[in-house]
Design a protein around this motif. Sequence first.
Motif, PDB file in Angstrom:
ATOM      1  N   ARG A 255       5.025  48.478   7.489  1.00  0.00           N
ATOM      2  CA  ARG A 255       6.733  48.757   8.016  1.00  0.00           C
ATOM      3  C   ARG A 255       6.740  49.828   8.602  1.00  0.00           C
ATOM      4  NH1 ARG A 255       8.860  50.291   2.806  1.00  0.00           N
ATOM      5  NH2 ARG A 255       6.592  50.821   2.707  1.00  0.00           N
ATOM      6  N   THR A 256       7.646  50.318   9.770  1.00  0.00           N
ATOM      7  CA  THR A 256       8.177  51.385  10.174  1.00  0.00           C
ATOM      8  C   THR A 256       9.862  51.455  10.157  1.00  0.00           C
ATOM      9  OG1 THR A 256       8.622  50.458  12.464  1.00  0.00           O
ATOM     10  CG2 THR A 256       6.471  51.782  11.868  1.00  0.00           C
ATOM     11  N   SER A 257      10.276  52.439   9.824  1.00  0.00           N
ATOM     12  CA  SER A 257      11.767  52.691   9.480  1.00  0.00           C
ATOM     13  C   SER A 257      12.391  53.901  10.302  1.00  0.00           C
ATOM     14  CB  SER A 257      11.930  52.566   8.209  1.00  0.00           C
ATOM     15  OG  SER A 257      11.460  53.669   7.658  1.00  0.00           O
ATOM     16  N   VAL A 258      13.595  53.506  10.710  1.00  0.00           N
ATOM     17  CA  VAL A 258      14.418  54.608  11.303  1.00  0.00           C
ATOM     18  C   VAL A 258      15.707  54.757  10.811  1.00  0.00           C
ATOM     19  CG1 VAL A 258      15.267  55.826  13.427  1.00  0.00           C
ATOM     20  CG2 VAL A 258      13.181  54.421  13.514  1.00  0.00           C
TER      21      VAL A 258
ATOM     22  N   GLU B  20       7.885  59.089  -1.616  1.00  0.00           N
ATOM     23  CA  GLU B  20       8.704  58.887  -0.419  1.00  0.00           C
ATOM     24  C   GLU B  20       8.346  58.534   0.995  1.00  0.00           C
ATOM     25  OE1 GLU B  20      12.266  59.858  -0.324  1.00  0.00           O
ATOM     26  OE2 GLU B  20      12.206  60.077  -2.571  1.00  0.00           O
ATOM     27  N   PHE B  21       7.108  59.227   1.084  1.00  0.00           N
ATOM     28  CA  PHE B  21       6.254  58.787   2.365  1.00  0.00           C
ATOM     29  C   PHE B  21       6.128  56.974   2.543  1.00  0.00           C
ATOM     30  CE2 PHE B  21       4.087  63.302   2.900  1.00  0.00           C
ATOM     31  CZ  PHE B  21       5.427  63.804   3.170  1.00  0.00           C
ATOM     32  N   TYR B  22       5.637  56.807   1.265  1.00  0.00           N
ATOM     33  CA  TYR B  22       5.282  55.146   1.477  1.00  0.00           C
ATOM     34  C   TYR B  22       6.359  54.356   1.287  1.00  0.00           C
ATOM     35  CZ  TYR B  22       3.112  51.105  -0.567  1.00  0.00           C
ATOM     36  OH  TYR B  22       2.812  49.567  -0.672  1.00  0.00           O
ATOM     37  N   ILE B  23       7.423  54.556   0.577  1.00  0.00           N
ATOM     38  CA  ILE B  23       8.645  53.594   0.403  1.00  0.00           C
ATOM     39  C   ILE B  23       9.502  53.730   1.618  1.00  0.00           C
ATOM     40  CG2 ILE B  23      10.494  52.994  -0.907  1.00  0.00           C
ATOM     41  CD1 ILE B  23       8.059  52.207  -2.570  1.00  0.00           C
ATOM     42  N   PHE B  24       9.769  55.191   1.853  1.00  0.00           N
ATOM     43  CA  PHE B  24      10.813  55.295   2.888  1.00  0.00           C
ATOM     44  C   PHE B  24      10.237  55.544   4.427  1.00  0.00           C
ATOM     45  CE2 PHE B  24      12.929  55.995  -0.996  1.00  0.00           C
ATOM     46  CZ  PHE B  24      14.003  55.104  -1.262  1.00  0.00           C
ATOM     47  N   GLY B  25       9.605  56.611   4.461  1.00  0.00           N
ATOM     48  CA  GLY B  25       8.832  57.002   5.619  1.00  0.00           C
ATOM     49  C   GLY B  25       9.794  57.482   6.805  1.00  0.00           C
ATOM     50  N   PHE B  26      11.146  57.477   6.574  1.00  0.00           N
ATOM     51  CA  PHE B  26      12.031  57.937   7.525  1.00  0.00           C
ATOM     52  C   PHE B  26      12.549  59.333   7.303  1.00  0.00           C
ATOM     53  CE2 PHE B  26      14.631  55.032   5.031  1.00  0.00           C
ATOM     54  CZ  PHE B  26      15.618  55.819   4.354  1.00  0.00           C
ATOM     55  N   LYS B  27      12.139  60.090   6.271  1.00  0.00           N
ATOM     56  CA  LYS B  27      12.881  61.237   5.845  1.00  0.00           C
ATOM     57  C   LYS B  27      11.959  62.393   6.486  1.00  0.00           C
ATOM     58  CE  LYS B  27      14.604  59.702   1.580  1.00  0.00           C
ATOM     59  NZ  LYS B  27      14.615  60.112   0.117  1.00  0.00           N
ATOM     60  N   THR B  28      12.579  63.745   7.086  1.00  0.00           N
ATOM     61  CA  THR B  28      12.035  64.581   7.538  1.00  0.00           C
ATOM     62  C   THR B  28      11.980  65.754   6.519  1.00  0.00           C
ATOM     63  OG1 THR B  28      14.233  65.246   8.379  1.00  0.00           O
ATOM     64  CG2 THR B  28      12.898  63.766   9.774  1.00  0.00           C
ATOM     65  N   ARG B  29      11.513  66.922   6.942  1.00  0.00           N
ATOM     66  CA  ARG B  29      11.414  68.052   6.077  1.00  0.00           C
ATOM     67  C   ARG B  29      12.485  68.424   5.359  1.00  0.00           C
ATOM     68  NH1 ARG B  29       7.791  73.312   7.909  1.00  0.00           N
ATOM     69  NH2 ARG B  29       9.510  73.471   9.306  1.00  0.00           N
ATOM     70  N   SER B  57       2.795  59.699  11.676  1.00  0.00           N
ATOM     71  CA  SER B  57       4.060  60.872  12.077  1.00  0.00           C
ATOM     72  C   SER B  57       4.535  60.288  13.204  1.00  0.00           C
ATOM     73  CB  SER B  57       3.125  62.097  12.339  1.00  0.00           C
ATOM     74  OG  SER B  57       2.530  62.490  11.068  1.00  0.00           O
ATOM     75  N   GLU B  58       5.711  60.377  13.272  1.00  0.00           N
ATOM     76  CA  GLU B  58       6.687  60.307  14.298  1.00  0.00           C
ATOM     77  C   GLU B  58       7.682  61.231  14.777  1.00  0.00           C
ATOM     78  OE1 GLU B  58       8.605  56.311  15.592  1.00  0.00           O
ATOM     79  OE2 GLU B  58       6.985  55.749  14.506  1.00  0.00           O
ATOM     80  N   ASN B  59       8.098  61.558  15.896  1.00  0.00           N
ATOM     81  CA  ASN B  59       8.802  62.480  16.010  1.00  0.00           C
ATOM     82  C   ASN B  59      10.394  61.891  16.218  1.00  0.00           C
ATOM     83  OD1 ASN B  59       7.434  64.953  15.744  1.00  0.00           O
ATOM     84  ND2 ASN B  59       6.918  64.838  17.508  1.00  0.00           N
ATOM     85  N   THR B  60      11.326  62.291  15.492  1.00  0.00           N
ATOM     86  CA  THR B  60      12.642  61.989  16.064  1.00  0.00           C
ATOM     87  C   THR B  60      13.311  63.290  16.184  1.00  0.00           C
ATOM     88  OG1 THR B  60      14.743  60.967  14.824  1.00  0.00           O
ATOM     89  CG2 THR B  60      13.251  61.746  13.389  1.00  0.00           C
ATOM     90  N   GLY B  61      13.683  63.265  17.377  1.00  0.00           N
ATOM     91  CA  GLY B  61      14.082  64.661  18.093  1.00  0.00           C
ATOM     92  C   GLY B  61      13.360  65.616  17.935  1.00  0.00           C
ATOM     93  N   HIS B  62      13.732  66.694  17.138  1.00  0.00           N
ATOM     94  CA  HIS B  62      12.869  67.892  16.884  1.00  0.00           C
ATOM     95  C   HIS B  62      12.077  67.827  15.561  1.00  0.00           C
ATOM     96  CE1 HIS B  62      13.684  69.952  20.408  1.00  0.00           C
ATOM     97  NE2 HIS B  62      15.169  69.713  20.212  1.00  0.00           N
ATOM     98  N   LYS B  63      12.371  66.536  14.853  1.00  0.00           N
ATOM     99  CA  LYS B  63      11.953  66.493  13.525  1.00  0.00           C
ATOM    100  C   LYS B  63      10.784  65.602  13.454  1.00  0.00           C
ATOM    101  CE  LYS B  63      16.401  67.647  11.763  1.00  0.00           C
ATOM    102  NZ  LYS B  63      17.811  67.279  11.224  1.00  0.00           N
ATOM    103  N   LYS B  64      10.165  65.860  12.249  1.00  0.00           N
ATOM    104  CA  LYS B  64       8.755  64.846  12.113  1.00  0.00           C
ATOM    105  C   LYS B  64       8.907  64.026  10.971  1.00  0.00           C
ATOM    106  CE  LYS B  64       3.685  65.458  12.486  1.00  0.00           C
ATOM    107  NZ  LYS B  64       2.758  66.368  12.227  1.00  0.00           N
TER     108      LYS B  64
END
Lengths: 321, 412
Positions: A255-258, B20-29, B57-64
Amino acid sequence: MKLFSEIYSIYYRIAEEILKRKKVTKNEIRDIIQEKGFLETVLFLEPKITGSERYSLFCEEDGIYSSVLKKSPDRPLTLLEKKWLCAVLNDRRSALFLDKEVREELSEVLGVTPMFLQSDFYSFDKFADGDPYEDEKYISHFRNICTAVKNKCLIKISFQSAKGNRITHYFLPLKIEYSAKNDKFRVHVTSYKNKKPFESGIINISSVTLTEITDIYPEIPENLSRKCREPIVVRVSKERNAINRFMMEFAELERTSVFDEETGICTVSLWYNKYDETEIVIRLLSFGPVIEVVSPSCVRRQMRQRVLKQKEILEQSEITV
Amino acid sequence: MSAYTELIRNFDKVKDYVREFYIFGFKTRDSYAVKSKRTYDNEKRRIESWLSGYIHSENTGHKKMVSVKVDSSEISGNPLYRCWKSKSYTDNDITLHFLLMDILDTENGMTVSEITDRILKDYDIMFDIQIVRIKLKEYCDEGLLTACKSGKNILFMKSGKSTGEIIDKYEGIKELISFYSEEIPFGVVGSFLSDKVNHVNNIFKRKHAYMVHTLDDEILLSVINAINEKHQVVLSCIGTKSRNIYNISAVLLKVHFSVQTGRNYVVIYNLDTNRLNSVRIDSIKSIKKVGTSKKYDTYYEYYKTNKKYLWGTSFGDLRKYGQTEHIHFEVQIDEKSEYFVVQRLIREGRSGTVTKIKDGRYAFDIDLFDANEASPWIKTFIGRIVQFTTDNQELQKRFNDDIQALCDIYGG
């Protein structure tokens, strides 16, 4: 009895591998670490084997590192490993791998109480029609298929299709899949035409009536994945703890999620196997209106069809919902 | 400040990040409540190293955002097991490990002094006898060594044949280990064994596999021990939403696994409220044994009697404890081409009953402590439900509203 112990660590495993070689060069040490270690292990472990402050297990002469041990390193089974083996030998599916007498002999050799009993657990949502693991014919077909997967050889399989037809064909079995939800084994196979891979499919092992291993080793098909080309994109709202529930339930899929902090909506893309599309649609329906399938259109259409059919039923006057 | 290392001393410290990395993956630091940004960065670096190949890893704005991406049906083994293989150790630990395994055998025992002397004589390494003694005691506890008395002395020897000898002796055992390595619970132990004999699974794959449960195996081991020893315990739990820590005095009765939702529970008799309850295993932080429960069998019988009214794990609202709620729903099918729907009701309906009303129409009835729990499953029959009634008024209304809301989403 510890689960988190250095005895099972990757660093110990690498050290053992190097010690087994007796004499190795620095490059060989680096190769072993890179092959078996974590991404950065070489930074931390290599100096402890080849550096000036190395473990006393190694000595160096003219760039060759040798083990100080007298014998090839090995260790007995730990209590944890013995107890785990005893526990799995008590599980009824272990009959698929080892005969009763062998299981009894091995349990005696291990000589410990099992780490857990199947009766300690209850899988409340496991389907009620699991495979017949104690059935001798089932065991025999399972073992034949297992051997053919291991040896990469063709196997003749007769089975009852979902429509009730009996099919007999030569297949290359690629992988045996187990589903804890269905409590079933299925085998992923490829059929051949003119010695070339022709079609792929999945056979329920419980539907198999005959297996015969051959000594034909066919060309292995290249791309076996039935993964979707386009992911299912789902908008998940915060309501009823849906994000947490959804992400947990679909954790098995890539999955990918945002997450949009302003709207509180999490947009999730799910990559799935095309074989499983109907099952995924049903699972998505179970979330009700706290999720919305955005795309692809074929999946959204299936959701819409079921919902519209329900609406039609609702509109019939005698129905009470 | 100590230098960064790839290995860790305490598994608890890192497992929440992996989850958290595995289940959600959308959280930043910024989403993580940690002591410092350096703590987050160090844990992230470790996990990136352990799980390389699965980390994105993906950037959302300035956050990773960091996530662990795995398709459980495409892999030969659970990559999260690598986290269990990251325990730190000292130079003495590793040196003594290999030397003791080299010196000792299964027949001729040696005293601690003899072992210490042999290490000096044969390997030219000097160890404090106390350090050797501690390691011998530890390895007896782990089952690698056994100790026996000979006069005034205690002799140490290896506890049995080597792992390789046992595994090579029994045909089919490697396949058995490959299969059970991916089973819950404690599949990681099978992975330790496969590592030991350099065996890689190339036969089995998984469907509906919740790999993340391995992170709770240490807690689960304590749960199982408390059940088997009929202990009264104090559970220290963390609220899944509030993140507050709270304690429960309880007797643990049974582990309830879900193979469809990815959530596992332990059913308990709650001694604070004198009722049956369930607790998410991933919410348990620690288990403290208080003593043996004299009434364990009574509580267990009470659970067994009431189990039939559970859909999953909920014993219902506190105010309505012990009361059941009835669900009745009917589906319509094409008897010839859609009988599989009836098979689904039978196969998946747990303690419910399926009755044929007339050709093409079937009823499902069940009494539950918490009718809400069955609601997601009933919704999987959308498109076929001709009647749905329950004496849980809240659920009745929500079900009707949900159908309407779905029509609004997809019907237009």
